[in-house]
Design an enzyme around this catalytic site. Structure first.
Site, short mmCIF file in Angstrom:
data_model
loop_
_atom_site.label_atom_id
_atom_site.label_comp_id
_atom_site.label_asym_id
_atom_site.label_seq_id
_atom_site.Cartn_x
_atom_site.Cartn_y
_atom_site.Cartn_z
CG HIS A 54 -82.13 -24.90 59.50
ND1 HIS A 54 -80.80 -25.17 59.65
CD2 HIS A 54 -82.67 -26.05 58.97
CE1 HIS A 54 -80.55 -26.40 59.25
NE2 HIS A 54 -81.65 -26.96 58.82
CG ASP B 261 -76.21 -20.20 57.84
OD1 ASP B 261 -76.04 -20.74 56.74
OD2 ASP B 261 -76.92 -20.67 58.73
CB SER C 171 -82.84 -29.24 56.55
OG SER C 171 -81.52 -29.23 57.02
NE ARG D 279 -71.38 -26.33 59.32
CZ ARG D 279 -72.71 -26.30 59.51
NH1 ARG D 279 -73.50 -26.94 58.67
NH2 ARG D 279 -73.24 -25.65 60.53
CG HIS E 172 -74.77 -24.79 65.95
ND1 HIS E 172 -75.00 -26.08 66.36
CD2 HIS E 172 -74.96 -24.78 64.61
CE1 HIS E 172 -75.30 -26.81 65.30
NE2 HIS E 172 -75.29 -26.05 64.23
#
Ligand code: CMX
Length: 434
Positions: free
Chosen positions: A270, A372, A240, A326, A317
């Protein structure tokens, strides 16, 4: 000129000579070499992008402007009576690298309030789209539909000096950033709540007003603030961010560039992985038929996914080689606010089992969870159960980072991006097999 724009101008004036000097005096210094594996394999690890907004260390994780996630949250002024800082204050920080005072953050909040109303034609376009359109398609279309508002295009057509490019790019970025939560909430209410729209509350900051317009009670405002900040930036090589930067490098404006970036975020490898995690988990729970999940059955379900040639969403990743901070940050939030929630317990159990399964499988270079894997459970808990909306939330957050990056791209005069390709025959020649 606003305090933020003034501060940004000062930073740009200070920074420009550094880039000019590097280019003028040290252009030939090598920072990376490219192997055949990297040329075929998605340029993994090739150092050929520059950004000062964030840096991703494989073992430490993300730093925003030099600060880790906990350091960032601790340094920024919290919204009055809330646990988390305003998204607007964080935007000030990303743009300038300076922690804003409460007053400076409040000034951005006030400025964004003036910018956040959605034009009627965007609402009409959203309403004209078929009901089964994915919310990411609507989000991207809504962004690009507003391209006619671009200040950059107006100024460019008037014959603007290159040194001024960053200014209208900044204005476009602020206009877009302020409108994105309004656009997202509009799409949500249109798609899932019979188009029963909620008017904005002029007393609220971005996080507060987003929760309000979504129709979700407190503490969802703080959840939104946390979520947008956590998803903001992950240096500039991810799809992105890189897409937004690439499109902007052709001097396309922020609307074209961000919309393109959002289309990349919508891919299942993604940003769409956050909806995949929830759909995988729900399908798995349905299959249990009311039985308590155990580590053994989770293990089997993970192996079934791998053996059918699919990826385990939320794990792995391209850069990270440890649990994503995160993920950890959201896990801490869950441990504090929803420790006994059954879905959180399942997600935690998957966390216990999946890295071992992926390691035994032997393919993924990083068996640990990414952002995610944990985000959906929080949304679900607060009533946002429509998981195909989750990537839109990611998109609002990601815009903070990529819009900052393209404003700086303009300020530093980064040129049009144009890497060179080779043919397979050339690679065979390099390899000495032809
Ligand atoms: N499940 C199964 N296989 C996986 C895997 C996973 N979670 N992660 C990696 N692999 C596989 C890859 O598909 C690849 O297989 P092939 O050799 O058959 O092509 C192999 O392991 C090596 O991949 P890698 O070098 O470890 O990972 P990449 O840098 O190529 O890809 C990523 C990174 C994130 C796309 C990958 O780990 C993945 O597909 N994860 C699941 C989807 C996901 O969670 N995406 C979200 C990432 C965060 C974000 O951007 O939002």
């Amino acid at each position: 000129m606003s305090t933020l724009k003034e501060a940004l101008k000062k930073k740009i004036d200070e920074h420009r000579p550094r880039t000019v000097r590097l280019l003028k005096e040290h252009s030939d210094v090598k920072i990376s070499e490219v192997t055949i594996g990297q040329a075929i394999g998605g340029a993994r690890g090739v150092k050929c992008l520059v950004t000062d907004v964030s840096y991703l260390d494989p073992f430490e994780g993300i730093r925003f402007r030099g600060r880790t996630i906990p350091e960032t949250f601790a340094a920024l002024p919290a919204v009055k009576g809330q646990d988390y800082p305003s998204v607007e204050g964080f935007f000030y920080y990303l743009m300038t690298g300076d922690i804003p005072t409460a007053a400076q953050a409040a000034e951005v909040v006030a400025d964004f309030k003036k910018r956040r109303q959605l034009p009627q034609y965007v609402k009409d376009i959203m309403r004209a789209m078929p009901a089964d359109t994915h919310p990411m398609t609507m989000f991207s279309a809504g962004i690009v539909a507003m391209q006619r508002e671009s200040e950059f295009v107006k100024r460019y057509n008037e014959g603007m000096n290159k040194m001024e490019y960053w200014e209208p790019m900044f204005e476009d970025s602020c206009n877009l950033m302020a409108k994105l939560p309004t656009l997202a909430a509009f799409i949500y209410r249109l798609k899932y709540k019979n188009d029963e729209q909620i008017d904005e509350d002029p007393s609220l900051d971005m996080g507060g007003n987003f929760a309000h317009q979504m129709g979700i009670a407190k503490p969802y405002d703080d959840v939104a603030r946390m979520y947008f900040i956590l998803h903001s930036d992950h240096e500039s090589g991810n799809v992105s961010a890189h897409t937004t930067h690439l499109v902007a490098s052709a001097l396309s404006d922020a609307y074209y560039s961000l919309s393109a970036g959002m289309n990349g975020l919508a891919g299942p490898l993604h940003g769409l992985a956050n909806q995949e995690v929830l759909s995988w988990t729900m399908k798995f729970m349905e299959g249990l038929g009311g039985q308590e999940p155990t580590e053994e059955v989770i293990k089997k379900a993970l192996w079934d996914t791998l053996n059918s040639g699919q990826v385990i969403p939320g794990y792995g990743h391209a850069v990270l080689r440890k649990t994503d901070p995160r993920y950890e940050s959201q896990r801490e939030f869950c441990l504090k606010n929803l420790p006994d929630y059954p879905l959180f317990k399942v997600i935690s159990m998957i966390y216990k089992v999946a890295p071992g399964v992926l390691t035994e499988h032997g393919k993924a270079k990083n068996p640990w969870p990414n952002v995610d894997a944990q985000s959906g459970v929080i949304q679900w808990y607060y009533g946002l159960t429509e998981w195909d909306f989750y990537t839109v939330l990611f998109g609002i957050g990601r815009a903070l980072g990529v819009l900052t990056n393209i404003t700086w791209d303009r300020a530093l005069g980064y040129p049009i991006e144009r890497p060179k390709s080779v043919t397979t025959a050339m690679l065979e020649e390099f390899a000495g097999i032809k």
